[in-house]
Design a protein around this motif. Structure first.
Motif: not given
Length: 341
Positions: A157-158, A171, A174-175, A184, A186, A202, A207
């Motif tokens: 998780y970001l 973005r 995440t990519q 992933v 968020f 995300a 994500a």
């Protein structure tokens, strides 16, 4: 993996506990409504410290969630630096099916990795929440995420802990993680009122999971407002299968009365955004719904299909004749009081 976290994860009972002391009855009503609306992952906290006002134990909340919403997968959040494996094990025994391990990005691997390995052995889904993700260069986050994934983490998780990130950054990051084969999620805070936009970014970046709380309840400026995120995602064909108006009613009728300060988007404003209906119609629409029981969401959606019409009561009444008029009372399983029309 079959038990992995996917879609929308609600953390109202965890994040909201910074503001509100949820009773077990509150917990049951919230979980019940979330489950009825199609939310499948609900999180509580494994620790009572850190500013939480939760008056009951983690195990009590977990059992309450499981009883009130059998279709929901309950889980916990644990800080890597302070949570004990015994406490996590007790939570798993009480019904937790996922564990999210929070750690500062500056010490991510050294504090989270030993716990990832130990918790994975308990047979649950394990996620790592990289708190303050904005403080570390992208390449270092990707490297840490890869190491933690190799150690057994199912999801990385970001976490926009300060609510300072912007959609392009979210973005892109995440990519970069997805390109390395990392699953992933968020978790955003709303200090710049970008938590929903960042969550959508995300999802656009690949994500598979995003967080939210009813009415945006949570620490600091709060989190992505769950019901707003659900509506916005629906417009993009994302996060399908959610009853967005039930979420909005749950936020307004269950959670808002419990909050010391209400900052969220109201159900009415959300309905306007969901349907594309201009607020000029609101007074007339309310007069009709109050009088004849027309469902407000259906009427607003119908009025929005006639942008050339000038708002007036007479025009709204004429158009309403072609709109659905049924006002079904929500089943008891929603956990909500009867809605306003």
């Amino acid at each position: 993996m079959s038990n992995g976290i996917r879609g929308l994860l609600d953390c109202t009972l965890r994040e909201g506990s910074y503001k509100t002391a949820f009773s077990l009855r509150d917990c049951a009503r919230i979980a019940h409504a979330l489950g009825a609306a199609g939310v499948r992952f609900v999180e509580v906290d494994v620790e009572r410290g850190g500013g939480s006002r939760a008056p009951h134990s983690t195990s009590e909340y977990l059992r309450t969630v499981s009883t009130a919403a059998p279709a929901v997968t309950p889980g916990i959040f644990a800080m890597a630096a302070t949570a004990s494996l015994d406490a996590i094990g007790s939570a798993v025994a009480a019904g937790a099916r996922f564990v999210r391990i929070g750690a500062e990005t500056t010490e991510l691997v050294e504090t989270a990795l030993p716990l990832v390995t130990a918790v994975k052995a308990l047979g649950v889904t394990v996620a790592v929440n990289a708190m303050k993700s904005h403080t570390l260069p992208a390449e270092e986050i990707v490297a840490a995420a890869a190491e933690l994934t190799d150690a057994g983490a199912d999801l990385f998780y970001l976490v926009d802990s300060a609510g300072c990130m912007v959609p392009d950054t979210v973005r892109t990051l995440t990519q970069a993680l997805v390109d390395r084969g990392i699953t992933v999620g968020f978790h955003g805070h709303d200090n710049l009122t970008l938590a929903v936009a960042n969550s959508l970014a995300a999802l656009a970046g690949g994500a598979l999971a995003v967080d939210g709380t009813l009415r945006g309840a949570g620490r600091s400026a709060g989190n992505a407002q769950l019901e707003v995120l659900a509506v916005a995602a629906n417009k993009l064909g994302l996060l399908p299968g959610l009853d967005t108006d039930l979420l909005a009613r749950a936020a307004e009728q269950i959670l808002t009365p419990l909050l010391p300060t209400d900052r969220g988007v109201t159900r009415l404003d959300l309905l306007l955004g969901a349907t594309g209906c201009h607020s000029d119609w609101i007074e007339h629409a309310h007069q009709i719904t109050d009088r004849d029981g027309t469902r407000l969401p259906a009427l607003l959606a119908h009025l929005a299909r006639h942008p050339a019409e000038k708002p007036s009561l007479a025009t709204a009444e004429r158009l309403a004749k072609a709109a659905p008029h049924a006002t079904p009372t929500p089943p008891a399983s929603t956990g909500l009081p009867p809605p306003a029309p």
